[in-house]
Design an enzyme around this catalytic site. Sequence first.
Site, PDB file in Angstrom:
ATOM      1  N   HIS A   1       0.809  -1.218   0.000  1.00  0.00           N
ATOM      2  CA  HIS A   1       0.000   0.000   0.000  1.00  0.00           C
ATOM      3  C   HIS A   1       0.847   1.276   0.000  1.00  0.00           C
ATOM      4  O   HIS A   1       1.909   1.351   0.591  1.00  0.00           O
ATOM      5  CB  HIS A   1      -0.945   0.009   1.207  1.00  0.00           C
ATOM      6  CG  HIS A   1      -0.221   0.046   2.527  1.00  0.00           C
ATOM      7  ND1 HIS A   1       0.165   1.213   3.136  1.00  0.00           N
ATOM      8  CD2 HIS A   1       0.198  -0.955   3.338  1.00  0.00           C
ATOM      9  CE1 HIS A   1       0.766   0.952   4.280  1.00  0.00           C
ATOM     10  NE2 HIS A   1       0.816  -0.366   4.421  1.00  0.00           N
TER      11      HIS A   1
ATOM     12  N   HIS B   1      12.512  -0.830 -12.806  1.00  0.00           N
ATOM     13  CA  HIS B   1      12.276  -2.259 -13.034  1.00  0.00           C
ATOM     14  C   HIS B   1      12.240  -2.953 -11.684  1.00  0.00           C
ATOM     15  O   HIS B   1      13.234  -2.967 -10.947  1.00  0.00           O
ATOM     16  CB  HIS B   1      13.378  -2.863 -13.902  1.00  0.00           C
ATOM     17  CG  HIS B   1      13.115  -4.285 -14.300  1.00  0.00           C
ATOM     18  ND1 HIS B   1      13.909  -4.955 -15.200  1.00  0.00           N
ATOM     19  CD2 HIS B   1      12.151  -5.183 -13.942  1.00  0.00           C
ATOM     20  CE1 HIS B   1      13.459  -6.185 -15.363  1.00  0.00           C
ATOM     21  NE2 HIS B   1      12.390  -6.340 -14.608  1.00  0.00           N
TER      22      HIS B   1
END
Length: 207
Positions: free
Chosen positions: A135, A144
Amino acid sequence: MKKIIIMGAGGHGQVVADALIQMDGATPVAFVDENRKLHGKKVMGIPLPGGNSAISTIEHDGIVLALGNNELRKRIFTELSDAGHSFFTVIHPSAIIAPNVIVGDGCMILAGAVINTGTVINDNTIVNTNCTVEHHNVIGPHVHIAPGATLGGEVTVEEEAMIGIGATVLPRITIHNRAVLGGGATAINDIPAGITAAGVPARVKDR
């Protein structure tokens, strides 16, 4: 049906193509790749007419940059953006993404990825297979996050950073610009810009 060009026909490009094939409303119409040995052939049954310059000859609605190298992916993204090209975000149907997550242009969110509430994923970023992004993360552009990585809540990953395979980032940690967190490493402190850290806990590698 949106027609999408995939730049890069290597292993990652083929994973992205598989995700795109499984999506609704879009289809890969071509690969482009600078490897001349592939020109005029098919990869996964998808035509590969030529290198990047072939983009202008292919009817398309968007481009995906399936290139693992963050610096290269950023450079090409900028060049194509400046030339007026549009980018397509690939989201594998098995990915779980909270409704209020913001995902930018040209991202690749692959099989089994979980992105939880309040997270922002900026442009041209890869969230690879089976990643967990908890979250209220903020993931910068051209990042990446490699397969199997786990990011705790309220993590920040800045532009062009790389999170390696199976790495873990504890909550409220920042991985700064162009930093690399090695495969299997655990970041318990912020990782400074432009350095590589590895191990458990992650430490700066000798140069």
